[in-house]
Structures are given as structure tokens and as C-alpha cells.
Scaffold this motif. Structure first.
Motif, PDB file in Angstrom:
ATOM      1  N   SER A  92     -19.047 -28.442  32.778  1.00  0.00           N
ATOM      2  CA  SER A  92     -17.634 -28.657  32.553  1.00  0.00           C
ATOM      3  C   SER A  92     -17.351 -28.805  31.055  1.00  0.00           C
ATOM      4  O   SER A  92     -18.089 -29.477  30.345  1.00  0.00           O
ATOM      5  N   GLY A  93     -16.313 -28.139  30.578  1.00  0.00           N
ATOM      6  CA  GLY A  93     -15.923 -28.262  29.176  1.00  0.00           C
ATOM      7  C   GLY A  93     -16.629 -27.304  28.221  1.00  0.00           C
ATOM      8  O   GLY A  93     -16.418 -27.357  27.011  1.00  0.00           O
ATOM      9  N   CYS A  94     -17.441 -26.367  28.747  1.00  0.00           N
ATOM     10  CA  CYS A  94     -18.199 -25.494  27.844  1.00  0.00           C
ATOM     11  C   CYS A  94     -17.391 -24.273  27.397  1.00  0.00           C
ATOM     12  O   CYS A  94     -17.856 -23.491  26.562  1.00  0.00           O
ATOM     13  N   GLY A  95     -16.178 -24.081  27.939  1.00  0.00           N
ATOM     14  CA  GLY A  95     -15.333 -22.989  27.457  1.00  0.00           C
ATOM     15  C   GLY A  95     -15.102 -21.857  28.446  1.00  0.00           C
ATOM     16  O   GLY A  95     -14.490 -20.838  28.097  1.00  0.00           O
ATOM     17  N   LYS A  96     -15.537 -22.024  29.679  1.00  0.00           N
ATOM     18  CA  LYS A  96     -15.439 -20.936  30.669  1.00  0.00           C
ATOM     19  C   LYS A  96     -13.989 -20.532  30.927  1.00  0.00           C
ATOM     20  O   LYS A  96     -13.639 -19.356  30.865  1.00  0.00           O
ATOM     21  N   THR A  97     -13.151 -21.534  31.240  1.00  0.00           N
ATOM     22  CA  THR A  97     -11.756 -21.216  31.546  1.00  0.00           C
ATOM     23  C   THR A  97     -11.055 -20.641  30.327  1.00  0.00           C
ATOM     24  O   THR A  97     -10.260 -19.695  30.440  1.00  0.00           O
ATOM     25  N   THR A  98     -11.351 -21.171  29.163  1.00  0.00           N
ATOM     26  CA  THR A  98     -10.731 -20.660  27.933  1.00  0.00           C
ATOM     27  C   THR A  98     -11.058 -19.178  27.747  1.00  0.00           C
ATOM     28  O   THR A  98     -10.173 -18.373  27.431  1.00  0.00           O
ATOM     29  N   LEU A  99     -12.301 -18.803  27.990  1.00  0.00           N
ATOM     30  CA  LEU A  99     -12.690 -17.402  27.831  1.00  0.00           C
ATOM     31  C   LEU A  99     -11.927 -16.526  28.831  1.00  0.00           C
ATOM     32  O   LEU A  99     -11.391 -15.466  28.482  1.00  0.00           O
ATOM     33  N   MET A 100     -11.843 -17.011  30.058  1.00  0.00           N
ATOM     34  CA  MET A 100     -11.131 -16.264  31.082  1.00  0.00           C
ATOM     35  C   MET A 100      -9.641 -16.128  30.743  1.00  0.00           C
ATOM     36  O   MET A 100      -9.045 -15.070  30.926  1.00  0.00           O
ATOM     37  N   ARG A 101      -9.060 -17.194  30.230  1.00  0.00           N
ATOM     38  CA  ARG A 101      -7.638 -17.163  29.882  1.00  0.00           C
ATOM     39  C   ARG A 101      -7.362 -16.217  28.701  1.00  0.00           C
ATOM     40  O   ARG A 101      -6.300 -15.608  28.622  1.00  0.00           O
ATOM     41  N   CYS A 102      -8.345 -16.102  27.816  1.00  0.00           N
ATOM     42  CA  CYS A 102      -8.207 -15.140  26.717  1.00  0.00           C
ATOM     43  C   CYS A 102      -8.203 -13.712  27.261  1.00  0.00           C
ATOM     44  O   CYS A 102      -7.431 -12.859  26.801  1.00  0.00           O
ATOM     45  N   VAL A 103      -9.056 -13.454  28.256  1.00  0.00           N
ATOM     46  CA  VAL A 103      -9.117 -12.109  28.837  1.00  0.00           C
ATOM     47  C   VAL A 103      -7.814 -11.807  29.588  1.00  0.00           C
ATOM     48  O   VAL A 103      -7.254 -10.712  29.487  1.00  0.00           O
ATOM     49  N   ALA A 104      -7.301 -12.816  30.306  1.00  0.00           N
ATOM     50  CA  ALA A 104      -6.064 -12.613  31.085  1.00  0.00           C
ATOM     51  C   ALA A 104      -4.833 -12.527  30.195  1.00  0.00           C
ATOM     52  O   ALA A 104      -3.803 -12.009  30.607  1.00  0.00           O
ATOM     53  N   GLY A 105      -4.923 -13.061  28.984  1.00  0.00           N
ATOM     54  CA  GLY A 105      -3.783 -13.008  28.068  1.00  0.00           C
ATOM     55  C   GLY A 105      -2.952 -14.282  28.037  1.00  0.00           C
ATOM     56  O   GLY A 105      -1.894 -14.315  27.415  1.00  0.00           O
ATOM     57  N   PHE A 106      -3.432 -15.348  28.695  1.00  0.00           N
ATOM     58  CA  PHE A 106      -2.700 -16.627  28.664  1.00  0.00           C
ATOM     59  C   PHE A 106      -3.068 -17.440  27.428  1.00  0.00           C
ATOM     60  O   PHE A 106      -2.481 -18.479  27.153  1.00  0.00           O
ATOM     61  N   GLU A 107      -4.054 -16.970  26.716  1.00  0.00           N
ATOM     62  CA  GLU A 107      -4.580 -17.671  25.551  1.00  0.00           C
ATOM     63  C   GLU A 107      -4.904 -16.597  24.520  1.00  0.00           C
ATOM     64  O   GLU A 107      -5.293 -15.500  24.881  1.00  0.00           O
ATOM     65  N   THR A 108      -4.689 -16.910  23.238  1.00  0.00           N
ATOM     66  CA  THR A 108      -4.977 -15.920  22.202  1.00  0.00           C
ATOM     67  C   THR A 108      -6.175 -16.384  21.382  1.00  0.00           C
ATOM     68  O   THR A 108      -6.180 -17.515  20.895  1.00  0.00           O
ATOM     69  N   PRO A 109      -7.182 -15.546  21.232  1.00  0.00           N
ATOM     70  CA  PRO A 109      -8.328 -15.948  20.412  1.00  0.00           C
ATOM     71  C   PRO A 109      -7.903 -16.134  18.948  1.00  0.00           C
ATOM     72  O   PRO A 109      -6.980 -15.468  18.477  1.00  0.00           O
ATOM     73  N   ASP A 110      -8.569 -17.030  18.231  1.00  0.00           N
ATOM     74  CA  ASP A 110      -8.324 -17.186  16.791  1.00  0.00           C
ATOM     75  C   ASP A 110      -8.906 -15.988  16.042  1.00  0.00           C
ATOM     76  O   ASP A 110      -8.373 -15.545  15.035  1.00  0.00           O
ATOM     77  N   SER A 111     -10.040 -15.501  16.550  1.00  0.00           N
ATOM     78  CA  SER A 111     -10.651 -14.317  15.936  1.00  0.00           C
ATOM     79  C   SER A 111     -11.439 -13.573  16.996  1.00  0.00           C
ATOM     80  O   SER A 111     -11.695 -14.108  18.074  1.00  0.00           O
ATOM     81  N   GLY A 112     -11.808 -12.357  16.676  1.00  0.00           N
ATOM     82  CA  GLY A 112     -12.564 -11.536  17.615  1.00  0.00           C
ATOM     83  C   GLY A 112     -11.658 -10.573  18.362  1.00  0.00           C
ATOM     84  O   GLY A 112     -10.433 -10.614  18.225  1.00  0.00           O
ATOM     85  N   GLU A 113     -12.288  -9.693  19.142  1.00  0.00           N
ATOM     86  CA  GLU A 113     -11.540  -8.652  19.849  1.00  0.00           C
ATOM     87  C   GLU A 113     -11.898  -8.599  21.324  1.00  0.00           C
ATOM     88  O   GLU A 113     -13.017  -8.914  21.718  1.00  0.00           O
ATOM     89  N   LEU A 114     -10.899  -8.171  22.107  1.00  0.00           N
ATOM     90  CA  LEU A 114     -11.115  -7.926  23.530  1.00  0.00           C
ATOM     91  C   LEU A 114     -10.694  -6.486  23.798  1.00  0.00           C
ATOM     92  O   LEU A 114      -9.550  -6.113  23.543  1.00  0.00           O
ATOM     93  N   LEU A 115     -11.632  -5.691  24.309  1.00  0.00           N
ATOM     94  CA  LEU A 115     -11.316  -4.291  24.610  1.00  0.00           C
ATOM     95  C   LEU A 115     -11.490  -4.054  26.094  1.00  0.00           C
ATOM     96  O   LEU A 115     -12.530  -4.400  26.668  1.00  0.00           O
ATOM     97  N   LEU A 116     -10.464  -3.468  26.744  1.00  0.00           N
ATOM     98  CA  LEU A 116     -10.586  -3.114  28.152  1.00  0.00           C
ATOM     99  C   LEU A 116     -10.483  -1.604  28.268  1.00  0.00           C
ATOM    100  O   LEU A 116      -9.477  -1.028  27.837  1.00  0.00           O
ATOM    101  N   ASP A 117     -11.549  -0.993  28.796  1.00  0.00           N
ATOM    102  CA  ASP A 117     -11.640   0.470  28.798  1.00  0.00           C
ATOM    103  C   ASP A 117     -11.368   1.017  27.399  1.00  0.00           C
ATOM    104  O   ASP A 117     -10.672   2.023  27.237  1.00  0.00           O
TER     105      ASP A 117
END
Ligand SMILES: Nc1ncnc2c1ncn2[C@@H]1O[C@H](COP(=O)(O)OP(=O)(O)O)[C@@H](O)[C@H]1O
Ligand SMILES: [Mg+2]
Length: 358
Positions: A49-74
């Protein structure tokens, strides 16, 4: 009507997470995370718990914006794309069903928003209700359903718009133990039949190993290892992974190279199959209880049975070796008694050797 997701060609990853970081004030929720998810893959994010799993998922879904880095889908950059435009859907831990709508309307919700015609929607909802074994529940209200049925409505609703990637945050967290196992089989079947890529978040190691084609183990915002369930279990990349996934013994010692390498411990020598640590290095070997063999006599390291617990399919012995080391040894042999001396044989293959952290 086919529920199979239309996917692109080639072996390029479906989702590519590249060096994503996210902080909340002083908390680093994601620390330089990189990960690829393949088409049709069942992928699990596992960690405490608290290791960042939900945050990573929310970044992929678009509910959260990463401070840096990229997400590419297809291959397409998701930056700036709102959640509803992403070919991704998320099934929330709470299910977030609409209590005032019946099962059919809950599943149809996303399709109505897409402006599809009535027949298409009805056909698709029927196919999804069949897939999730809810055929006869279309007109039921949500509060007339069991926990397991609600979970299936949430799944059907999340699959309805035909996402290329389905994100499931602790999807079985609200179910009791017995139902969880049944639902695991069901989830796997649905994932296979739809061909949709699933990314599931869980803090339950058994669940991750049971479900996923590949598992990423996370710790404090970082990925510790990405591998198949078997490799995560048999060849953990770090002491943390070895301890988090499954039951293990941590045995401390010093690496010695004689004609062959071994670990010199307080209670004897354990041969090392491979060793990339230098002579004299303090290290810890992880050995699973089922990989140590207890015998009444013969060669090995001697110990005394301190206690044993019957576990149904096997017996767990607590064996004292040397002065103050207790090893946990799983055995199918029922003839051990407290105070008896036993000989322990260690596995020939010892991949989980970790240098002492300095
Ligand atoms: N909106 C937020 N504001 C502040 N801190 C947050 C927020 N979301 C998550 N965090 C923090 O980020 C860390 C990771 O959280 P989370 O991704 O929810 O972990 P997990 O899902 O693995 O339990 C935690 O320390 C959590 O407290
Ligand atoms: Mg979470």
C-alpha cells in the motif's frame, strides 16, 4: 457481435510508459517508472500500500498528469488527451456503479454517450451480460445484487466501449476469499475471450501470480522487477521482491570461493550454483521453505525440530540450525516430532543471492 478488441499490428507495445515521475509535495509517488505493456497481455502491478500503483494507473487513464516522462498508446502520445478520449477504461476499486439505474443501463451508459443506435447498444449489452454471466440480471437494481455480481456489472460496463486497455484497480478487493478465487478464473477467461489488454493493480501477491502473464513489483514509487510470475517467484531480483512475494528464509553469510562458490553461514556451508559476488562479500540467500528438504538422516546440515504446524497439504517445520538460526521448512513427511534432529538439504539452484546493502 464480436467483443474482440481491434488492435494494431506488429510487436510494438500497446502501452509504453517512459520515465514517468509524479510527486505530491514531498512524497514521490512515482520515481522514474518505465514499463511496456503488450497487446493482449494480462499485466499486474504488485506492491505494498502506498507504493504508487493507483497513481500510475491514474496517469495512464488521464486522471492524473505526470510531472515528467511520456505515455504512448499504440505509439500515440497521451499528453494533454482527456480521459474520455483515451482508448483506455478504468474499473474503480469502489466499482462506482449507478445505484438508480438497473444492470442493463449501467452497462449501456458508456455506449449511449458514444451515440450508438438502440439496436447496436442492446446487442452489445446482451453480449457483455452473457460474457459476465449476468444474462438474466438486466433489469435488476444494483442494490439487489451480491458483491460478486456488482463486480461483474462493473467489469461489463468497463468493457462496453471496447477499450484497448482496461485498468482494474484492486478489482477483487471487496470480495471474500472464496469468491476471489472463483472470480480470478472468471477474469482470466474474460480477458482471454475479449483479447483486451488488462492492467490490474493489487497488493495481493497470490492474486498477481495467479492472474498475470507478467508482474511488475513496485516499491516506494519505483519498479523493482518486471517478469513472469514464475521468474518473480523463483528468481527474485531483490531482497524486497523475495520477501514480498511468497514465503522465504533469508540466510546471511559470507561468499567464499574455494574450488566452487559457497555461502559460509553460522551453521555451515551452502553451495552456490551461480555467484556474481566477490569472495568475502557479505550476502543474503533467499530460500523458499519448500526448496529445503528435511530428512531423518543422510547428508546435509543438521538441525533440531523446534515446532511444526500442519497446513493441510503440507507441514511447516521450524528447524533450529547452529545456535540461533530458525529455518522454515515445508515437508510432506508427517513423521517429524518436536526435539528430533533432522538433516536439511539445500537446493542445487540458488539464484536468489543478494549482496548486503551497505
Ligand atoms: N492526491 C494525492 N495527494 C497527496 N498525496 C497523494 C495523492 N495521491 C497519492 N498520494 C500519495 O502518493 C503515494 C502513492 O499513492 P498510491 O498511488 O495511491 O499508492 P497505492 O495505490 O500503491 O496504494 C502515497 O504516499 C500517497 O499517500
Ligand atoms: Mg491504490
Amino acid at each position: 457481435m464480436s467483443l474482440t478488441t481491434v488492435s494494431g499490428s506488429g510487436s510494438a507495445p500497446l502501452l509504453s510508459i517512459q520515465r514517468v515521475s509524479r510527486r505530491y509535495g514531498p512524497v514521490i509517488a512515482l520515481d522514474d517508472v518505465s514499463l511496456d505493456i503488450a497487446r493482449g497481455e494480462f499485466f499486474a502491478l504488485l506492491g505494498p500500500s502506498g507504493c504508487g500503483k493507483t497513481t500510475l494507473m491514474r496517469c495512464v487513464a488521464g486522471f492524473e498528469t505526470p510531472d515528467s516522462g511520456e505515455l504512448l498508446l499504440d505509439g500515440e502520445d497521451l499528453a494533454g488527451m482527456p480521459p474520455y478520449r483515451r482508448p483506455v477504461n478504468m474499473m474503480f476499486q469502489s466499482y462506482a456503479l449507478f445505484p438508480h439505474l438497473d444492470v442493463f443501463e449501467n452497462v449501456a451508459f458508456g455506449l449511449r454517450r458514444q451515440g450508438l443506435n438502440k439496436e447496436t447498444i442492446a446487442g452489445r449489452v446482451r453480449a457483455l451480460l452473457q460474457l459476465t454471466q449476468l444474462d438474466s440480471y438486466g433489469s435488476r437494481k444494483i442494490n439487489e445484487l451480491s458483491g460478486g455480481q456488482r463486480q461483474r456489472v462493473a467489469l461489463a460496463r468497463a468493457l462496453a466501449p471496447g477499450p484497448r486497455l482496461l485498468l482494474l484497480d484492486e478489482p477483487l478487493g471487496a470480495l471474500d476469499r472464496k469468491l476471489r478465487e472463483e472470480t480470478q478464473f472468471h477474469l482470466k477467461k474474460i480477458q482471454r475471450e475479449t483479447g483486451t489488454s488488462f492492467m490490474i493493480v493489487t497488493h495481493d501477491q497470490d492474486e498477481a501470480l495467479a492472474l498475470a502473464d507478467r508482474v511488475a513489483v513496485m516499491r516506494a514509487g519505483r519498479i523493482e522487477q518486471v517478469a513472469s510470475p514464475n521468474d518473480i517467484y523463483e528468481r527474485p531480483a531483490s531482497r524486497f521482491v523475495a520477501g514480498f512475494v511468497g514465503d522465504t528464509n533469508f540466510i546471511d553469510g559470507v561468499v567464499v570461493f574455494d574450488s566452487a562458490p559457497y555461502l559460509l553461514t553460522d551453521f555451515g556451508r551452502i553451495a552456490l550454483s551461480t555467484c556474481c559476488l566477490p569472495d568475502g562479500r557479505r550476502a543474503t540467500l533467499s530460500v523458499r521453505p519448500e526448496d529445503i528438504h528435511a530428512r531423518h538422516d543422510g547428508p546435509g546440515i543438521s538441525g533440531i525440530v523446534e515446532e511444526f504446524v500442519f497446513r493441510g497439504d503440507n507441514t511447516l517445520l521450524r528447524v533450529r540450525v547452529g545456535n540461533d538460526v530458525i529455518l522454515r521448512v515445508a515437508t510432506w513427511d508427517m513423521r517429524f516430532s518436536v526435539g528430533e534432529s533432522v538433516m536439511l538439504q539445500f537446493p542445487l539452484d540458488t539464484p536468489a543471492l543478494f549482496a548486503e546493502e551497505i
